[in-house]
Motif scaffolding. Structure first.
Motif, PDB file in Angstrom:
ATOM      1  N   ALA A  82       0.816  -1.212   0.000  1.00 41.75           N
ATOM      2  CA  ALA A  82       0.000   0.000   0.000  1.00 41.75           C
ATOM      3  C   ALA A  82       0.854   1.268   0.000  1.00 41.75           C
ATOM      4  CB  ALA A  82      -0.936  -0.005   1.202  1.00 41.75           C
ATOM      5  N   HIS A  83       2.188   1.114  -0.044  1.00 35.42           N
ATOM      6  CA  HIS A  83       3.077   2.280   0.043  1.00 35.42           C
ATOM      7  C   HIS A  83       2.755   3.324  -1.039  1.00 35.42           C
ATOM      8  CE1 HIS A  83       6.811   4.133   1.462  1.00 35.42           C
ATOM      9  NE2 HIS A  83       7.078   4.416   0.210  1.00 35.42           N
ATOM     10  N   VAL A  89      -0.292   8.418  -2.859  1.00 31.57           N
ATOM     11  CA  VAL A  89      -1.387   9.053  -3.597  1.00 31.57           C
ATOM     12  C   VAL A  89      -2.343   9.774  -2.650  1.00 31.57           C
ATOM     13  CG1 VAL A  89      -3.433   8.557  -4.990  1.00 31.57           C
ATOM     14  CG2 VAL A  89      -1.236   7.511  -5.565  1.00 31.57           C
ATOM     15  N   VAL A  90      -2.654   9.142  -1.520  1.00 27.76           N
ATOM     16  CA  VAL A  90      -3.540   9.776  -0.537  1.00 27.76           C
ATOM     17  C   VAL A  90      -2.944  11.115  -0.105  1.00 27.76           C
ATOM     18  CG1 VAL A  90      -4.510   9.576   1.786  1.00 27.76           C
ATOM     19  CG2 VAL A  90      -4.517   7.599   0.263  1.00 27.76           C
ATOM     20  N   GLY A 145       0.659   5.839  -8.043  1.00 24.36           N
ATOM     21  CA  GLY A 145       1.376   5.139  -6.974  1.00 24.36           C
ATOM     22  C   GLY A 145       2.013   3.838  -7.434  1.00 24.36           C
ATOM     23  N   ASP A 146       1.313   3.094  -8.318  1.00 21.63           N
ATOM     24  CA  ASP A 146       1.833   1.805  -8.797  1.00 21.63           C
ATOM     25  C   ASP A 146       3.208   1.945  -9.413  1.00 21.63           C
ATOM     26  OD1 ASP A 146      -0.407   0.582  -7.990  1.00 21.63           O
ATOM     27  OD2 ASP A 146      -1.229   0.165  -9.985  1.00 21.63           O
ATOM     28  N   ARG A 147       3.351   2.978 -10.276  1.00 24.42           N
ATOM     29  CA  ARG A 147       4.620   3.144 -10.986  1.00 24.42           C
ATOM     30  C   ARG A 147       5.759   3.416 -10.000  1.00 24.42           C
ATOM     31  NH1 ARG A 147       2.105   7.396 -14.653  1.00 24.42           N
ATOM     32  NH2 ARG A 147       0.170   6.498 -13.914  1.00 24.42           N
ATOM     33  N   TRP A 148       5.482   4.273  -9.014  1.00 23.88           N
ATOM     34  CA  TRP A 148       6.520   4.564  -8.015  1.00 23.88           C
ATOM     35  C   TRP A 148       6.791   3.357  -7.142  1.00 23.88           C
ATOM     36  CZ3 TRP A 148       9.724   8.610  -7.917  1.00 23.88           C
ATOM     37  CH2 TRP A 148       9.391   9.724  -8.702  1.00 23.88           C
ATOM     38  N   GLY A 202       4.998  11.178  -1.284  1.00 25.94           N
ATOM     39  CA  GLY A 202       3.862  11.460  -2.157  1.00 25.94           C
ATOM     40  C   GLY A 202       3.608  12.948  -2.288  1.00 25.94           C
ATOM     41  N   ALA A 203       3.785  13.679  -1.164  1.00 28.36           N
ATOM     42  CA  ALA A 203       3.486  15.106  -1.184  1.00 28.36           C
ATOM     43  C   ALA A 203       4.461  15.898  -2.044  1.00 28.36           C
ATOM     44  CB  ALA A 203       3.486  15.646   0.251  1.00 28.36           C
TER      45      ALA A 203
END
Lengths: 297, 359
Positions: free
Chosen positions: A48-49, A54-55, A226-229, A212-213
């Motif tokens: 979930a990282h 993304v969140v 998020g998936d790509r990262w 993410g920020a």
């Protein structure tokens, strides 16, 4: 000789690519930081990282656009929110199965990924967004350095240094490293290991939030970014060695350089094929990472 | 020595869900599945409880049931948890289409080529990962890396169609007409019975493996690999066998997928989510059981397909997947198929004199 020179592009371009690669590499190091922390201390792969990143992006974006303030001001808020989210996820989904077989935790964190990404998609729509901020760029010689990436890199270096300092210079940090080293032994010397797990997962989520920020400072984002990262962050973690912070930074630099030079010299997204090739080779030949292993030990 | 080993293995396996692999249970479950298209129209008091199931949803449910059955042979039986079976699913899909396009071959031949290629890739990946003793997280990540490697390779190589993939050729383009020989039909019912046939065949293979001595060896490896090696089981050889068989069988629903939908693209058949859709039914239904993947697929796939196909609920299908995954792992790691036994345990406890109010 002559043909080799004519085939190579202008040195200025190479220098520019090098700069981009190192900037991107530092950010990969930051993205891998929370992942490697949770992996190292708790032996949990947090799928979930990327979703947590993304969140955080949407928290910063929504707050900054709603109140008309700079996204940079809101970043700490997103980090705090993600710490809370991490603790809640750990309590609800990870803590009950810490002793179960490894694949159970992997499945559960993947479940969290699906929920978070889809929730963001349903609330904010799948359209790409960008931060309400205008950033320029610096010029060194003939090399351009975009401000967004520079700020992101500076934040990354501060975060990596601060986390390293916390782990090595505070009692709590030492307790965390002891837990990473030997969970049972840590328990014997009186460390409250379940509590360390809460702290670790919260901190890992907070670092995901920070990463993410800062990413949208230099690129647009959507709920699925998020998936790509995440996938490349796995590569960085394994490359650098489980739980190793200097390793994460070096691994990040390698992946950043491969990506930037690969994008320039190879067709399409072939650089990803190279990255996965490196990944599989390292998994097979040096699963403890290029630096030779666990720095906690 | 050998007898002692088999005795030990027998005890290990007898502990686990034996009744769920009885032929009668499997036949009944498969019969219900085969009758599904007709069960939809049964109505009780004017309401058809299964009326919302379209044939399309049933087809997709069986695709994932079939793939999960194949995944289970390796990951459920031997405990080598693969997070990258999309690799083999995608190979099956691409081999089928490319055999038609490049070789002018029948899709059936393409499917067999796909199964062969998938088996070889599985053996190579298994050979490397087992040789270097990757376990747990590292094994899961290595299999995921292989699937992603293939996704990006197919995305980047022009010969392999790049990002836009391939359209499914019409039957006349390979000198055939709609029907079984062409692997293409003009209505959806034949597709249902075709994937149902694949499910029956792969379930039969799974059952034969599970109830043979081979199955005992597989489960011994899952329960305690060192002990299995110590009593003389060549563990690497059996893990490789499981990997090869599982990879080849996973290519078959992949081939079906390619002939059912109009296009295949790397980002659909090799997607990260495909890895999950393949393993989810087995995990939800019951890891290592024969009926688990089938029951599990019926628990999760129809409802999430329903959510996916309705526009205003888009995104909800993945939330359903996520919630089901977490709840199953947290509260019922042995899967849905263990519920009847758990329920009868509860009833027995309730009826027993110590805790009972009965009699």
């Amino acid at each position: 000789m002559v043909t080799a020179v004519t085939m190579l592009p202008d040195p200025a371009i190479l220098l520019q690519l090098l700069a981009f690669g190192l900037l991107l590499g530092g950010i990969y190091g930051l993205v891998a930081l929370g992942l490697t922390l949770i992996f190292g201390v708790m032996d949990v792969i947090n799928f979930a990282h990327g979703a947590m990143m993304v969140v955080a992006m949407y928290i910063v974006w929504a707050t900054a656009t709603t109140f008309g303030i700079s996204p940079l001001v809101v970043i700490p808020l997103a980090v705090l929110a993600l710490f809370g989210l991490g603790v809640a996820i750990h309590r609800g989904a990870i803590a009950p199965i810490m002793d179960a077989p490894q694949e159970n935790q992997l499945i559960v964190t993947f479940g969290v990924l699906l929920i978070l990404v889809s929730a963001v998609e349903m609330v904010f729509s799948p359209d790409p967004r960008q931060y309400p901020i205008e950033l320029g760029s610096q010029q060194v010689g003939s090399t351009f350095i975009p401000d967004g990436q520079l700020i992101a890199l500076i934040i990354a270096i501060i975060a990596i240094a601060a986390t390293w300092g916390f782990l090595h210079r505070t009692r709590l940090g030492r307790a965390m490293r002891a837990t990473a080293d030997n969970r049972q032994g840590a328990q014997y010397v009186g460390i409250n290991v379940p509590r360390i797990d809460y702290l670790t997962f919260g901190l890992g989520a907070a670092l995901a939030g920070l990463a993410g920020a800062v990413v949208p400072l230099f690129q647009t984002f959507d709920p699925f970014i998020g998936d790509r990262w995440l996938i490349n962050a796995f590569v960085v973690v394994i490359l650098g060695g489980l739980g190793s912070f200097p390793g994460a930074l070096i691994g990040g630099m390698i992946i950043g350089l491969v990506q930037v030079f690969g994008l320039f010299f190879l067709p399409g997204s072939f650089y990803q094929v190279v990255i996965f090739g490196i990944f599989i080779l390292v998994l097979l030949l040096k699963p403890r990472g290029l630096l030779g292993g666990d720095v906690y030990a | 020595m050998r007898e002692r080993a088999e005795d030990l293995l027998g005890r290990v396996v007898s502990l686990r869900d034996r009744h769920l692999s009885r032929p009668m249970v499997i036949v009944v479950v498969l019969a219900v599945v085969g009758l599904m298209p007709h069960l939809r129209s049964i109505s009780v008091a004017g309401v058809a409880p299964l009326g919302w199931l379209s044939i399309n949803m049933l087809v997709i449910t069986l695709v994932w049931a079939t793939a999960a059955q194949a995944w289970n042979i390796m990951s459920g039986y031997t405990g080598q948890f693969s997070f990258g079976h999309a690799a083999f699913f995608g190979i099956g899909a691409y081999a089928t289409i490319m055999a038609i396009r490049e070789g002018g071959l029948s899709p059936w031949v393409g499917m067999l080529i796909g199964a062969g290629v998938a088996a070889v890739v599985g053996l190579v990946v298994g050979g490397l990962t087992f040789r270097y003793e990757l376990q747990g997280h590292y094994f899961a990540l290595a299999t995921l890396a292989v699937a992603e490697l293939l996704r990006y390779t197919f995305n980047s190589v022009p010969f392999l169609g790049e990002g836009s993939g391939f359209f499914k050729p019409f039957p006349r383009e390979y000198g055939s007409e709609f029907g079984l020989a062409a692997f293409q039909f003009q209505s959806q019912e034949p597709y249902f019975y075709l994937i149902f046939t694949f499910l029956v065949v792969i379930t039969a293979v799974a059952w034969v493996i599970r109830s043979s001595k081979l199955g005992l060896y597989f489960f011994a490896i899952r329960e305690r690999e060192r002990a299995a090696a110590a009593v003389g089981i060549p563990t690497v050889r059996y893990k490789l066998l499981a990997f090869g068989v599982s990879a080849a069988l996973t290519a078959i629903p992949g081939a079906f997928w390619a002939m059912y939908f109009d296009t295949i693209r790397p980002d659909t058949v090799f997607a990260i989510l495909i890895n999950v859709e393949i393993l989810l039914p087995a995990v939800v239904g019951g890891l290592g059981t024969v009926v688990g993947p089938i029951v599990g697929s019926f628990v999760v796939t129809p409802i999430s397909e329903y959510a996916r196909q309705s526009v205003d609920l888009h995104g909800l299908n993945n939330i359903i997947y996520g919630v089901v995954l977490i709840l199953i792992v947290l509260y019922s790691p042995r899967g849905v198929v263990s519920w009847p036994a758990r329920a009868s345990d509860l009833v027995a406890r309730w009826r027993s004199p110590t805790g009972g109010t009965d009699e």
